[in-house]
Scaffold this active site. Sequence first.
Site, mmCIF file in Angstrom:
data_model
loop_
_atom_site.group_PDB
_atom_site.id
_atom_site.type_symbol
_atom_site.label_atom_id
_atom_site.label_comp_id
_atom_site.label_asym_id
_atom_site.label_seq_id
_atom_site.Cartn_x
_atom_site.Cartn_y
_atom_site.Cartn_z
ATOM 1 N N GLU A 174 -54.582 14.531 19.206
ATOM 2 C CA GLU A 174 -54.797 14.853 17.792
ATOM 3 C C GLU A 174 -56.221 15.396 17.632
ATOM 4 O OE1 GLU A 174 -54.410 11.750 14.445
ATOM 5 O OE2 GLU A 174 -56.441 12.515 14.268
ATOM 6 N N ARG A 191 -50.165 15.967 10.758
ATOM 7 C CA ARG A 191 -51.401 16.237 11.525
ATOM 8 C C ARG A 191 -51.489 17.697 11.985
ATOM 9 N NH1 ARG A 191 -51.895 11.832 9.728
ATOM 10 N NH2 ARG A 191 -52.904 10.022 10.693
ATOM 11 N N SER A 247 -57.359 7.891 15.948
ATOM 12 C CA SER A 247 -56.237 8.063 16.894
ATOM 13 C C SER A 247 -56.543 9.258 17.788
ATOM 14 C CB SER A 247 -54.937 8.366 16.151
ATOM 15 O OG SER A 247 -54.643 7.362 15.220
HETATM 16 P P1 FAD Z 1 -64.806 17.556 12.152
HETATM 17 O O1 FAD Z 1 -64.533 16.579 13.241
HETATM 18 O O2 FAD Z 1 -66.204 17.952 11.920
HETATM 19 O O3 FAD Z 1 -63.908 18.847 12.403
HETATM 20 C C1 FAD Z 1 -62.547 18.753 12.731
HETATM 21 C C2 FAD Z 1 -61.970 20.168 12.899
HETATM 22 O O4 FAD Z 1 -62.006 20.862 11.662
HETATM 23 C C3 FAD Z 1 -62.798 21.041 13.862
HETATM 24 O O5 FAD Z 1 -61.908 21.899 14.526
HETATM 25 C C4 FAD Z 1 -63.725 21.812 12.931
HETATM 26 O O6 FAD Z 1 -64.159 23.049 13.489
HETATM 27 C C5 FAD Z 1 -62.827 22.028 11.739
HETATM 28 N N1 FAD Z 1 -63.558 22.087 10.450
HETATM 29 C C6 FAD Z 1 -64.381 21.143 9.941
HETATM 30 N N2 FAD Z 1 -64.805 21.515 8.722
HETATM 31 C C7 FAD Z 1 -64.242 22.713 8.464
HETATM 32 C C8 FAD Z 1 -64.315 23.626 7.349
HETATM 33 N N3 FAD Z 1 -65.027 23.367 6.266
HETATM 34 N N4 FAD Z 1 -63.592 24.787 7.440
HETATM 35 C C9 FAD Z 1 -62.859 25.077 8.544
HETATM 36 N N5 FAD Z 1 -62.776 24.266 9.611
HETATM 37 C C10 FAD Z 1 -63.453 23.085 9.573
HETATM 38 N N6 FAD Z 1 -57.525 11.187 10.370
HETATM 39 C C11 FAD Z 1 -56.402 11.022 9.626
HETATM 40 O O7 FAD Z 1 -55.718 12.006 9.324
HETATM 41 N N7 FAD Z 1 -56.014 9.797 9.224
HETATM 42 C C12 FAD Z 1 -56.698 8.681 9.514
HETATM 43 O O8 FAD Z 1 -56.295 7.588 9.129
HETATM 44 C C13 FAD Z 1 -57.890 8.809 10.281
HETATM 45 N N8 FAD Z 1 -58.605 7.717 10.620
HETATM 46 C C14 FAD Z 1 -59.735 7.864 11.373
HETATM 47 C C15 FAD Z 1 -60.470 6.713 11.698
HETATM 48 C C16 FAD Z 1 -61.633 6.823 12.432
HETATM 49 C C17 FAD Z 1 -62.409 5.555 12.777
HETATM 50 C C18 FAD Z 1 -62.091 8.093 12.842
HETATM 51 C C19 FAD Z 1 -63.380 8.210 13.594
HETATM 52 C C20 FAD Z 1 -61.363 9.229 12.543
HETATM 53 C C21 FAD Z 1 -60.177 9.127 11.802
HETATM 54 N N9 FAD Z 1 -59.402 10.256 11.463
HETATM 55 C C22 FAD Z 1 -58.272 10.107 10.692
HETATM 56 C C23 FAD Z 1 -59.777 11.591 11.935
HETATM 57 C C24 FAD Z 1 -60.825 12.308 11.045
HETATM 58 O O9 FAD Z 1 -61.482 11.409 10.219
HETATM 59 C C25 FAD Z 1 -60.180 13.392 10.179
HETATM 60 O O10 FAD Z 1 -59.512 14.329 10.980
HETATM 61 C C26 FAD Z 1 -61.215 14.124 9.315
HETATM 62 O O11 FAD Z 1 -60.563 14.996 8.418
HETATM 63 C C27 FAD Z 1 -62.202 14.929 10.145
HETATM 64 O O12 FAD Z 1 -63.230 15.364 9.295
HETATM 65 P P2 FAD Z 1 -64.620 15.872 9.846
HETATM 66 O O13 FAD Z 1 -65.382 16.409 8.688
HETATM 67 O O14 FAD Z 1 -65.291 14.807 10.625
HETATM 68 O O15 FAD Z 1 -64.139 17.038 10.804
HETATM 69 N N1 EPU Z 2 -48.845 -0.310 17.995
HETATM 70 C C1 EPU Z 2 -48.808 -1.066 19.146
HETATM 71 N N2 EPU Z 2 -49.988 -1.289 19.806
HETATM 72 C C2 EPU Z 2 -51.166 -0.808 19.374
HETATM 73 C C3 EPU Z 2 -51.201 -0.021 18.210
HETATM 74 C C4 EPU Z 2 -50.019 0.220 17.541
HETATM 75 O O1 EPU Z 2 -47.742 -1.522 19.564
HETATM 76 O O2 EPU Z 2 -52.183 -1.074 20.026
HETATM 77 C C5 EPU Z 2 -47.570 -0.065 17.266
HETATM 78 C C6 EPU Z 2 -47.155 -1.218 16.370
HETATM 79 O O3 EPU Z 2 -45.756 -1.283 16.383
HETATM 80 C C7 EPU Z 2 -47.590 -0.746 14.991
HETATM 81 C C8 EPU Z 2 -47.359 0.743 15.105
HETATM 82 O O4 EPU Z 2 -47.718 1.057 16.452
HETATM 83 O O5 EPU Z 2 -46.828 -1.311 13.982
HETATM 84 C C9 EPU Z 2 -48.180 1.594 14.160
HETATM 85 O O6 EPU Z 2 -49.547 1.258 14.292
HETATM 86 P P1 EPU Z 2 -50.572 1.555 13.095
HETATM 87 O O7 EPU Z 2 -50.003 1.101 11.815
HETATM 88 O O8 EPU Z 2 -51.902 1.023 13.496
HETATM 89 O O9 EPU Z 2 -50.590 3.108 12.998
HETATM 90 P P2 EPU Z 2 -50.644 4.269 14.071
HETATM 91 O O10 EPU Z 2 -49.316 4.914 14.137
HETATM 92 O O11 EPU Z 2 -51.217 3.779 15.347
HETATM 93 C C10 EPU Z 2 -51.229 6.093 12.319
HETATM 94 C C11 EPU Z 2 -52.211 7.206 12.223
HETATM 95 C C12 EPU Z 2 -53.549 6.692 11.738
HETATM 96 C C13 EPU Z 2 -53.363 6.077 10.355
HETATM 97 C C14 EPU Z 2 -52.351 4.933 10.457
HETATM 98 C C15 EPU Z 2 -51.989 4.364 9.106
HETATM 99 C C16 EPU Z 2 -51.542 8.891 13.807
HETATM 100 C C17 EPU Z 2 -51.788 9.528 15.123
HETATM 101 N N3 EPU Z 2 -52.345 7.871 13.491
HETATM 102 O O12 EPU Z 2 -51.694 5.231 13.357
HETATM 103 O O13 EPU Z 2 -54.442 7.792 11.624
HETATM 104 O O14 EPU Z 2 -54.576 5.588 9.849
HETATM 105 O O15 EPU Z 2 -51.120 5.433 11.069
HETATM 106 O O16 EPU Z 2 -51.202 5.278 8.410
HETATM 107 O O17 EPU Z 2 -50.645 9.297 13.081
HETATM 108 C C18 EPU Z 2 -56.018 9.103 12.825
HETATM 109 O O18 EPU Z 2 -55.274 10.066 12.637
HETATM 110 O O19 EPU Z 2 -57.123 9.204 13.424
HETATM 111 C C19 EPU Z 2 -55.619 7.774 12.343
HETATM 112 C C20 EPU Z 2 -56.353 6.667 12.535
#
Ligand code: FAD
Ligand code: EPU
Length: 338
Positions: free
Chosen positions: A333, A162, A237
């Site tokens: 994050e 991240r 997250s």
């Molecule tokens: P934005 O929110 O628009 O921007 C994020 C940052 O990047 C800002 O600082 C912005 O200024 C900068 N930025 C955006 N575009 C550019 C560009 N072209 N050049 C330079 N800087 C730029 N993230 C994960 O890693 N794993 C996950 O599993 C995950 N699950 C998610 C689930 C949900 C329901 C949600 C809402 C979010 C999740 N995210 C996850 C976070 C998010 O989706 C990612 O970080 C994604 O890459 C953000 O993209 P965005 O276009 O919305 O960025």
């Molecule tokens: N857990 C709990 N309670 C909760 C949630 C999680 O106890 O309410 C514990 C459980 O033990 C579970 C473990 O946390 O097994 C891991 O949970 P999960 O698999 O849901 O993943 P996470 O660590 O919470 C991360 C990423 C997610 C990504 C998933 C799958 C980060 C900060 N988040 O979540 O990314 O989708 O793993 O790989 O690393 C994001 O970055 O926005 C995001 C959603």
Amino acid sequence: MEIQKKTSLKNYNTFGVAATTPLFTEAKSSIILQETLKSPLFENALILGGGSNMLFLDDFSRPVIKVSIPGVRVIQENESTAIVSVGAGVIWHDLVMWCVANNLGGIENLSLIPGLVGAAPIQNIGAYGVELKDVFHNAIAIGKKKGDSRIFDIDDCAFEYRNSVFKNELKDDYVITTVRLSLTKKNHQLKLEYGAMQEILDEMQISTPKIDDVARAVIRIRRSKLPDPEKIGNAGSFFKNPILPSSTIKKLQDVYPSMPTYELDSNFSKVPAGWLIEQAGFKGKRNGLVGMHEKQALVLVNYGGATGLELWEHAQHIMKDVHSKFGIELEPEVNLIH
Ligand code: FAD
Ligand code: EPU
């Protein structure tokens, strides 16, 4: 360049926070982006993708450039791999679906991550055992101050969990216009180690999964626990999972034997922040217009109408309580936008 004055950003951030910007424009090509960056009106502009990883705090008042550069194409290939070049404005999940449909392997585990391709390198997006860095070839970016075009190879990006150079030394310095990925055309290296993945594939009665099966399994897992931002405001997250030295983990596990950990190497392990937040009593607990999601304690949600500051205050409250209970500092994050 089309400019809109005093524009609401409520529909441009997945938290649904009602921030406004004095000036808003969309850059639909690299050339338009370069011109916009040169304009004094857009000095110090916020670069916006899908707004799925940002929290607007109350005093936000900068101009906004939304990057909407389209295009997906294979620019180089041999028998086993293809380099795909993608415009920063392409929706990440659409790219994943395009790759799966074209039998290009490598990003199927990253299905359904919201946002645009241009933001993917910023925090080195990751899920279910895969990170962007695993398939990253290079990225093209434009310098915000000088308008210079630069190619970032993987070694220039300092990708970590991240994290990347774009969140540190080069924070706010470059706008990514193109991302190039190196994907497999055959002998796909499937990553199926994540806990629930095998269970879901068994449920789907798939014994020899293909990349589209992996994508479908990931989509099922995500839909079962992550809230849909269309229905309830969130940015995934809110905190990173803290990485702690093994000695600290051992001390904590003496007190909390059920604490889950994921070993990174012999010296460090990750602790799920969701577990820490749940143990601190915040899972599914609502505080006014905000709270932590009932199925995923790591996801801060806006039940509707919350301000950025209200969301941030709740996050800080959680950071404080987790620190006093476990001695662990949670780090956001999500990007806090002033
Ligand atoms: P934005 O929110 O628009 O921007 C994020 C940052 O990047 C800002 O600082 C912005 O200024 C900068 N930025 C955006 N575009 C550019 C560009 N072209 N050049 C330079 N800087 C730029 N993230 C994960 O890693 N794993 C996950 O599993 C995950 N699950 C998610 C689930 C949900 C329901 C949600 C809402 C979010 C999740 N995210 C996850 C976070 C998010 O989706 C990612 O970080 C994604 O890459 C953000 O993209 P965005 O276009 O919305 O960025
Ligand atoms: N857990 C709990 N309670 C909760 C949630 C999680 O106890 O309410 C514990 C459980 O033990 C579970 C473990 O946390 O097994 C891991 O949970 P999960 O698999 O849901 O993943 P996470 O660590 O919470 C991360 C990423 C997610 C990504 C998933 C799958 C980060 C900060 N988040 O979540 O990314 O989708 O793993 O790989 O690393 C994001 O970055 O926005 C995001 C959603």
